[in-house]
Scaffold this active site. Structure first.
Site, PDB file in Angstrom:
ATOM      1  N   ASP A 131       0.866  -1.175   0.000  1.00 37.33           N
ATOM      2  CA  ASP A 131       0.000   0.000   0.000  1.00 37.33           C
ATOM      3  C   ASP A 131       0.901   1.222   0.000  1.00 37.33           C
ATOM      4  O   ASP A 131       1.745   1.367   0.881  1.00 37.33           O
ATOM      5  CB  ASP A 131      -0.855  -0.037   1.278  1.00 37.33           C
ATOM      6  CG  ASP A 131      -2.152   0.709   1.143  1.00 37.33           C
ATOM      7  OD1 ASP A 131      -2.125   1.820   0.596  1.00 37.33           O
ATOM      8  OD2 ASP A 131      -3.187   0.191   1.604  1.00 37.33           O
ATOM      9  N   ASP A 233      -2.962   4.868  -2.190  1.00 32.65           N
ATOM     10  CA  ASP A 233      -3.912   5.468  -1.251  1.00 32.65           C
ATOM     11  C   ASP A 233      -4.296   6.879  -1.711  1.00 32.65           C
ATOM     12  O   ASP A 233      -3.434   7.672  -2.105  1.00 32.65           O
ATOM     13  CB  ASP A 233      -3.217   5.544   0.124  1.00 32.65           C
ATOM     14  CG  ASP A 233      -4.145   5.980   1.230  1.00 32.65           C
ATOM     15  OD1 ASP A 233      -5.114   5.248   1.504  1.00 32.65           O
ATOM     16  OD2 ASP A 233      -3.902   7.050   1.823  1.00 32.65           O
ATOM     17  N   GLU A 293      -7.086   3.720  -5.177  1.00 30.58           N
ATOM     18  CA  GLU A 293      -8.228   4.005  -4.306  1.00 30.58           C
ATOM     19  C   GLU A 293      -8.963   5.173  -4.941  1.00 30.58           C
ATOM     20  O   GLU A 293      -8.711   6.334  -4.633  1.00 30.58           O
ATOM     21  CB  GLU A 293      -7.782   4.360  -2.884  1.00 30.58           C
ATOM     22  CG  GLU A 293      -8.958   4.363  -1.948  1.00 30.58           C
ATOM     23  CD  GLU A 293      -8.815   5.257  -0.718  1.00 30.58           C
ATOM     24  OE1 GLU A 293      -9.711   5.203   0.139  1.00 30.58           O
ATOM     25  OE2 GLU A 293      -7.845   6.027  -0.613  1.00 30.58           O
ATOM     26  N   HIS A 352     -11.378  -2.126   4.404  1.00 28.27           N
ATOM     27  CA  HIS A 352     -11.116  -1.745   5.795  1.00 28.27           C
ATOM     28  C   HIS A 352     -11.694  -0.377   6.190  1.00 28.27           C
ATOM     29  O   HIS A 352     -11.501   0.054   7.324  1.00 28.27           O
ATOM     30  CB  HIS A 352      -9.592  -1.758   6.035  1.00 28.27           C
ATOM     31  CG  HIS A 352      -8.888  -0.734   5.207  1.00 28.27           C
ATOM     32  ND1 HIS A 352      -8.659  -0.911   3.850  1.00 28.27           N
ATOM     33  CD2 HIS A 352      -8.389   0.488   5.505  1.00 28.27           C
ATOM     34  CE1 HIS A 352      -8.046   0.157   3.374  1.00 28.27           C
ATOM     35  NE2 HIS A 352      -7.866   1.010   4.356  1.00 28.27           N
ATOM     36  N   ASP A 353     -12.361   0.290   5.250  1.00 32.23           N
ATOM     37  CA  ASP A 353     -12.965   1.595   5.552  1.00 32.23           C
ATOM     38  C   ASP A 353     -14.489   1.550   5.496  1.00 32.23           C
ATOM     39  O   ASP A 353     -15.142   2.583   5.678  1.00 32.23           O
ATOM     40  CB  ASP A 353     -12.500   2.648   4.512  1.00 32.23           C
ATOM     41  CG  ASP A 353     -11.018   2.943   4.589  1.00 32.23           C
ATOM     42  OD1 ASP A 353     -10.458   2.915   5.703  1.00 32.23           O
ATOM     43  OD2 ASP A 353     -10.412   3.199   3.532  1.00 32.23           O
TER      44      ASP A 353
HETATM   45  C1  NOJ Z   1      -7.661   5.695   2.715  1.00 27.23           C
HETATM   46  C2  NOJ Z   1      -7.372   4.517   3.593  1.00 27.23           C
HETATM   47  O1  NOJ Z   1      -8.020   3.386   3.059  1.00 27.23           O
HETATM   48  C3  NOJ Z   1      -7.859   4.877   4.967  1.00 27.23           C
HETATM   49  O2  NOJ Z   1      -7.865   3.769   5.833  1.00 27.23           O
HETATM   50  C4  NOJ Z   1      -6.987   5.993   5.483  1.00 27.23           C
HETATM   51  O3  NOJ Z   1      -7.473   6.428   6.738  1.00 27.23           O
HETATM   52  C5  NOJ Z   1      -6.968   7.180   4.516  1.00 27.23           C
HETATM   53  N1  NOJ Z   1      -6.854   6.801   3.146  1.00 27.23           N
HETATM   54  C6  NOJ Z   1      -5.812   8.100   4.828  1.00 27.23           C
HETATM   55  O4  NOJ Z   1      -4.606   7.532   4.418  1.00 27.23           O
END
Ligand code: NOJ
Ligand code: CA
Length: 568
Positions: A131, A233, A293, A352-353
């Protein structure tokens, strides 16, 4: 002056080395007869390292833990794992605040552990993706520590520093996505720095060529260690308007109750695409894959991330899919746009979000069948799927019950409106035993009671489990060229209960039908438009589906039933 002829031997040697490395990469990563690369056939699996497997009993997962589970991943049918950030970090945002891009956080292990993980993974034909947190570093990164030390420091311009409009008045009205303004005043030098996420995550200044070259070198460092690519990211916020114009407010409020803002000046700037093209050039030197992402408000915008000449991201994730309801009409329209975008689709149903798919789609009665149905749907579309650990065993969200339990800062700051993301990040459930077999210590997040039934050990023994359904599906993807290469053809486009489609490749046809309703359904199929006049169906995989004997015409589907069959 030296004669050019004197350079010839050097040039020949250099060309020789270049050619042989190109040949080696090509041998390692051959393309199929459709010209498709490995990442177009691969099933990716996201590992959240804190929560996957703990090898040393400190309650936190680690790289050795992941290595110990490679056999499991291989048997599951996974071809590549994406490990969320495992680099040294103060862990304010659980690794998305990197303080050293070229090392492993001691809590997760060492570089030697990483090398071993890659080597063991390759033995099992599994590639490893890391990542890359491109937009920001930790405020403890040595670049930022130097940057904030004085206005004339070597790294001052590596971040975004500006004067405020006045005392206690930041440079503009931009807000952090996590809470509060996006600017933090630093008394040492009397200026504000910009942070789209937490104040501990200052944004890098990608307009500075030194930042770009340092970050490109980071990717080379990992490619040379056998890393097959990166998930990038937050790519859409790499650049900000240089004049720092205020954003306009728009109707409605966000999930924290703040007025919505049109992030015209700090999101999706055209410079993002120029930078992705440059990052892609480096990736191409190593035949690596870049996954993005890529949150887009409108699915049509996904197209831009492939690049006009397919020279940006190979795999921009379709994250909008995670916010759509279980409606065949909505999903059909959505898939049609992604499939037609011109690039290779990349589907995700959970990460994970986001609240886990098992919980998000579940109705409390048919949860296991719905989990199988969603798997059958997104794992048979044309494109590359990215799974999330635990999805294959039907792991549910386990949200904190009180503010005191919350670990994720956004849950602490915004409780109770936002509980944070702990619920979707709980330990992988390996066994029905203590701590679900994740650790011999105290797990960093609690294991839910549902781990008793939804765990690898129990499900491996149950032929009808979600896990065995996933295994069969992934095996089918490997066996059936139509599922890997075939065109996507929507069927019965007016049906509001059953989503059905064909995947067609050469003489092969696979039909998929999933019942998204809680009632039995019996769709009929007329495949004459596909030149299948008297079709016969052979079931490849089903859950709650029967096909009457004889010429193929119809399928009887139980609530949330699934049918996958070969049509001749
Ligand atoms: C996206 C990531 O998936 C998330 O978990 C993170 O908090 C933010 N970007 C900041 O890096
Ligand atoms: Ca550990």
């Amino acid at each position: 002056m030296r004669s050019p002829a004197r350079y010839f031997p050097v040039v020949f040697v250099a060309l020789g080395i270049l050619l042989s490395s190109v040949i080696t990469i090509a041998q390692q990563n051959p393309r199929d007869e459709e010209g498709h690369a490995w990442w177009q056939h691969a099933v990716f699996y996201e590992v959240y390292p804190r929560s996957f497997a703990d090898s040393n009993g400190d309650g936190i997962g680690d790289l050795r833990g992941i290595t110990s589970k490679l056999d499991y991943l291989h048997k599951l049918g996974v071809d590549a794992i994406w490990i969320t950030p495992c680099f040294p970090s103060p862990q304010v945002d659980f690794g998305y605040d990197v303080s050293d891009y070229e090392n492993i956080d001691p809590m997760y292990g060492t570089l030697a552990d990483y090398d071993r993980l890659v080597k063991e993974a390759h033995k099992r034909h599994i590639r490893v993706i890391l990542d890359f947190v491109v937009n920001h570093t930790s405020d403890q990164h040595k670049w930022f520590l130097d940057s904030k030390s004085s206005r004339t420091s070597a790294h001052r311009d590596w971040y975004i520093w500006r004067d405020g409009k006045g005392p206690d008045d930041p440079p503009n009205n931009w807000v952090s996505i996590f809470a509060g303004p996006a600017w933090k005043f630093d008394p040492t030098t009397g200026q504000y720095y910009y942070h789209y996420f937490y104040p501990e995550q200052p944004d890098l200044n990608w307009r500075n060529p030194s930042v770009e070259s340092a970050m490109f070198d980071v990717t080379r460092f990992w490619y040379k260690r056998g890393t097959a690519g990166f998930r990038l990211d937050a790519v859409d916020i790499l650049f900000e308007d240089e004049q720092l114009h205020d954003n306009a407010f728009i109707a409605g409020t966000d999930k924290f109750g703040r007025p919505n803002m049109d992030e015209k000046y700090n999101r999706r700037l055209p410079e993002v695409h120029t930078e992705l093209q440059r990052l892609r050039k480096v990736a191409d030197e190593y035949d690596a894959v870049l996954i993005g992402e890529t949150w887009t408000p409108d699915v049509n915008e996904l197209k831009a991330y492939y690049g006009e000449h397919n020279n940006e991201l190979q795999l921009p994730m379709d994250l909008l899919l995670t916010s759509l309801p279980l409606s065949p009409q909505v999903l059909r329209d959505h898939i049609a746009v992604v499939d037609a975008a011109g690039g290779w689709p990349t589907y995700v149903i959970t990460n994970h979000d986001i609240i886990r798919s098992y919980t998000r789609y579940g109705d409390g009665t048919h949860n296991d069948d719905i989990a199988k149905m969603m798997a059958a749907f997104y794992l048979t579309l044309r494109g590359t799927p990215i799974m999330y650990y635990g999805e294959e065993i039907g792991m549910a969200n386990n949200d904190p019950k009180t503010k005191d339990e919350v670990k994720d800062p956004i849950g602490k700051v915004n409780w109770p409106m936002e509980k944070g993301r702990d619920g979707e990040r709980t330990p992988m459930q390996w066994t029905p035993g203590a701590n679900a077999g994740f650790t011999t210590g105290t797990p960093w997040l609690p294991v839910p009671a549902s781990a008793q039934t939804h765990n690898v050990e129990t499900e491996e023994r149950d032929e009808a489990s979600i896990l065995n359904f996933y295994k069969k599906l992934l095996e089918l993807r490997k066996k059936e060229p139509a599922l890997r290469e075939g065109d996507y053809i929507a069927l019965n486009t007016a049906d509001s209960n059953v989503l059905s489609y064909l995947r067609r490749y050469k003489t092969e046809t696979v039909l998929i039908a999933v019942n998204m309703s809680t009632q039995k359904q019996q769709p009929s199929f007329d495949l004459s438009a596909q030149k299948l006049q008297k079709p016969q169906a052979r079931t490849l995989l089903q859950n709650g589906a029967t096909v009457p004997a004889g010429a193929f015409k119809t399928i009887a589907l139980e609530p949330h039933g699934v049918y996958i069959g070969k049509i001749r």
